[in-house]
Scaffold this motif. Structure first.
Motif, PDB file in Angstrom:
ATOM      1  N   PHE A 141       5.817   4.383  -0.876  1.00  0.00           N
ATOM      2  CA  PHE A 141       5.121   3.273  -1.513  1.00  0.00           C
ATOM      3  C   PHE A 141       4.031   2.765  -0.571  1.00  0.00           C
ATOM      4  O   PHE A 141       4.165   1.701   0.043  1.00  0.00           O
ATOM      5  CB  PHE A 141       6.103   2.149  -1.863  1.00  0.00           C
ATOM      6  N   PRO A 142       2.930   3.526  -0.449  1.00  0.00           N
ATOM      7  CA  PRO A 142       1.847   3.107   0.444  1.00  0.00           C
ATOM      8  C   PRO A 142       1.334   1.721   0.063  1.00  0.00           C
ATOM      9  O   PRO A 142       1.162   1.404  -1.123  1.00  0.00           O
ATOM     10  CB  PRO A 142       0.768   4.183   0.217  1.00  0.00           C
ATOM     11  N   ARG A 143       1.082   0.909   1.065  1.00  0.00           N
ATOM     12  CA  ARG A 143       0.684  -0.473   0.813  1.00  0.00           C
ATOM     13  C   ARG A 143      -0.581  -0.561  -0.023  1.00  0.00           C
ATOM     14  O   ARG A 143      -0.662  -1.333  -0.982  1.00  0.00           O
ATOM     15  CB  ARG A 143       0.468  -1.190   2.153  1.00  0.00           C
ATOM     16  N   TRP A 144      -1.586   0.254   0.326  1.00  0.00           N
ATOM     17  CA  TRP A 144      -2.858   0.149  -0.390  1.00  0.00           C
ATOM     18  C   TRP A 144      -2.765   0.696  -1.808  1.00  0.00           C
ATOM     19  O   TRP A 144      -3.527   0.275  -2.690  1.00  0.00           O
ATOM     20  CB  TRP A 144      -3.968   0.853   0.386  1.00  0.00           C
ATOM     21  N   ILE A 146      -0.149   0.210  -3.778  1.00  0.00           N
ATOM     22  CA  ILE A 146       0.428  -0.897  -4.535  1.00  0.00           C
ATOM     23  C   ILE A 146      -0.602  -1.997  -4.741  1.00  0.00           C
ATOM     24  O   ILE A 146      -0.780  -2.505  -5.862  1.00  0.00           O
ATOM     25  CB  ILE A 146       1.674  -1.452  -3.824  1.00  0.00           C
ATOM     26  N   ILE A 147      -1.316  -2.376  -3.672  1.00  0.00           N
ATOM     27  CA  ILE A 147      -2.322  -3.439  -3.779  1.00  0.00           C
ATOM     28  C   ILE A 147      -3.422  -3.022  -4.757  1.00  0.00           C
ATOM     29  O   ILE A 147      -3.818  -3.789  -5.643  1.00  0.00           O
ATOM     30  CB  ILE A 147      -2.914  -3.761  -2.394  1.00  0.00           C
ATOM     31  N   THR A 311      -6.874   1.941  -3.673  1.00  0.00           N
ATOM     32  CA  THR A 311      -5.778   2.916  -3.644  1.00  0.00           C
ATOM     33  C   THR A 311      -6.119   4.116  -2.773  1.00  0.00           C
ATOM     34  O   THR A 311      -5.222   4.854  -2.349  1.00  0.00           O
ATOM     35  CB  THR A 311      -5.442   3.423  -5.056  1.00  0.00           C
ATOM     36  N   ARG A 314      -6.163   4.329   3.412  1.00  0.00           N
ATOM     37  CA  ARG A 314      -4.947   4.795   4.080  1.00  0.00           C
ATOM     38  C   ARG A 314      -4.460   3.739   5.040  1.00  0.00           C
ATOM     39  O   ARG A 314      -5.235   3.170   5.802  1.00  0.00           O
ATOM     40  CB  ARG A 314      -5.203   6.095   4.847  1.00  0.00           C
ATOM     41  N   SER A 315      -3.152   3.496   4.986  1.00  0.00           N
ATOM     42  CA  SER A 315      -2.557   2.554   5.927  1.00  0.00           C
ATOM     43  C   SER A 315      -2.574   3.149   7.325  1.00  0.00           C
ATOM     44  O   SER A 315      -2.438   4.364   7.507  1.00  0.00           O
ATOM     45  CB  SER A 315      -1.111   2.227   5.522  1.00  0.00           C
ATOM     46  N   ASN A 317      -1.039   4.287  10.438  1.00  0.00           N
ATOM     47  CA  ASN A 317       0.296   4.673  10.906  1.00  0.00           C
ATOM     48  C   ASN A 317       0.200   5.237  12.312  1.00  0.00           C
ATOM     49  O   ASN A 317      -0.836   5.757  12.721  1.00  0.00           O
ATOM     50  CB  ASN A 317       0.901   5.738   9.982  1.00  0.00           C
TER      51      ASN A 317
END
Length: 327
Positions: A141-144, A146-147, A311, A314-315, A317
């Motif tokens: 569930f990548p943050r971006w 979902i946002i 979407t 990229r978060s 990491n």
């Protein structure tokens, strides 16, 4: 430890050089999908009065099956790559649910719901795909994602509200409960089908996977054959040509380009790009049908663009983290 001479060394390939053309092809495939799927809403609205939901679905699928067979059959003769045993089960599942059930439900819903409400309800689909892809395909569930999905969904809501406000004098948007339930059913069927289709595309090319599903859907719709024949005979030529268009472009071509993009991109991230369909539909309706979009519809389209762009972020990491969920 043996030394490695310069002659025996293999220079590392520049990062992303091979992936870049593939990524570009995936983006191009998704652009084609969005535009053609958006045009389908316009096409259905144009010929809907002349065809019932089941016969319209059968006509689209029959035409699409014939068109795709020209591409797929020569490949099958050459490769003899056919599903075997249990490999048929997911194909049968998304063939029945997506190509059959989804189209019949959506066609029926659009007879009693305004376009904006239909677009809003159908676009529950990307959120469902993102959730199910995170659970069943282990995409996380990548943050971006979902946002961006929530922002894009807000844009679709603006489009729907703007469409409702733009009704002609004396008319009001339909709030038929059965239509709402049919749209939600279509969204669920599409979302489940995306998850089921994703593993199939690891074994079969996009065109073949699409063709198999279309054949299954068409077989399910055979009970509407008599209805289709009588409605084609009674329909004006432009409605029949509209049915041909729907079969070739939004069905045969767009579902194949979708499957190709799905074979390259995570299901959740790809599904989020379908938030662009309602805004594109408004633009096509404006150009072809002369329907001037409401101001909120234009704002909603811009919000959708922003959401889809989010979407794609990229978060951050740590090095090496999250590699399993990326392509």
């Amino acid at each position: 430890m043996p030394s490695i001479s310069p002659a025996n060394r293999t220079a590392p390939a520049p990062p992303h050089t091979a992936a870049t053309p593939v990524k570009a092809l995936g983006v191009a495939a998704m652009v084609v999908t969005v535009v053609l799927w958006a045009s389908a809403f316009v096409g259905i609205r144009a010929i809907g009065p002349h065809f019932s939901p089941g016969s319209l679905t059968l006509g689209r699928l029959a035409i699409a099956a014939v068109v795709l067979s020209l591409l797929v059959l020569p490949q099958l003769v050459k490769t003899r790559l056919l599903p075997r045993g249990r490999e048929w089960w997911p194909i049968l599942a998304y063939g029945v649910m997506w190509f059959g059930g989804y189209n019949v439900a959506l066609n029926a819903a659009e007879h009693v719901l305004d376009a904006g409400t239909s677009a809003l309800l159908i676009n529950v689909n990307p959120i469902l795909v993102a959730i199910m892809a995170g659970i069943f395909l282990k995409e996380g569930f990548p943050r971006w994602l979902i946002i961006g999905s929530l922002v894009a969904f807000a844009g679709v809501a603006l489009i729907a509200f703007g469409s409702a406000q733009a009704s002609a004098p004396g008319e009001r948007p339909t709030t038929d409960v059965a239509g709402v339930l049919l749209c939600l059913l279509a969204a669920v069927l599409a979302a489940v089908s995306v998850i089921i289709q994703k593993p199939v595309l690891r074994k079969f090319p996009a065109a073949q996977a699409t063709w198999f599903g279309i054949l299954v859907g068409a077989l399910c719709c055979l009970p509407f054959t008599g209805q289709l024949i009588s409605e084609v005979q009674a329909a004006p030529p432009q409605a029949t040509w509209g049915l041909v268009y729907l079969g070739i472009f939004p069905t045969a071509i767009a579902f194949t380009t979708w499957a190709y993009a799905l074979s390259l991109v995570d299901a959740g991230k790809l599904a989020a790009t379908t938030y662009l369909v309602p805004g594109t539909t408004i633009l096509i309706s404006w150009l072809l049908l002369g329907e001037v979009p409401a101001f909120l519809g234009l704002i909603g389209g811009l919000v959708c663009l922003v959401g889809v762009a989010l979407t794609r972020r990229r978060s951050r990491n740590p090095r090496g983290a999250g590699a399993a969920g990326s392509r």
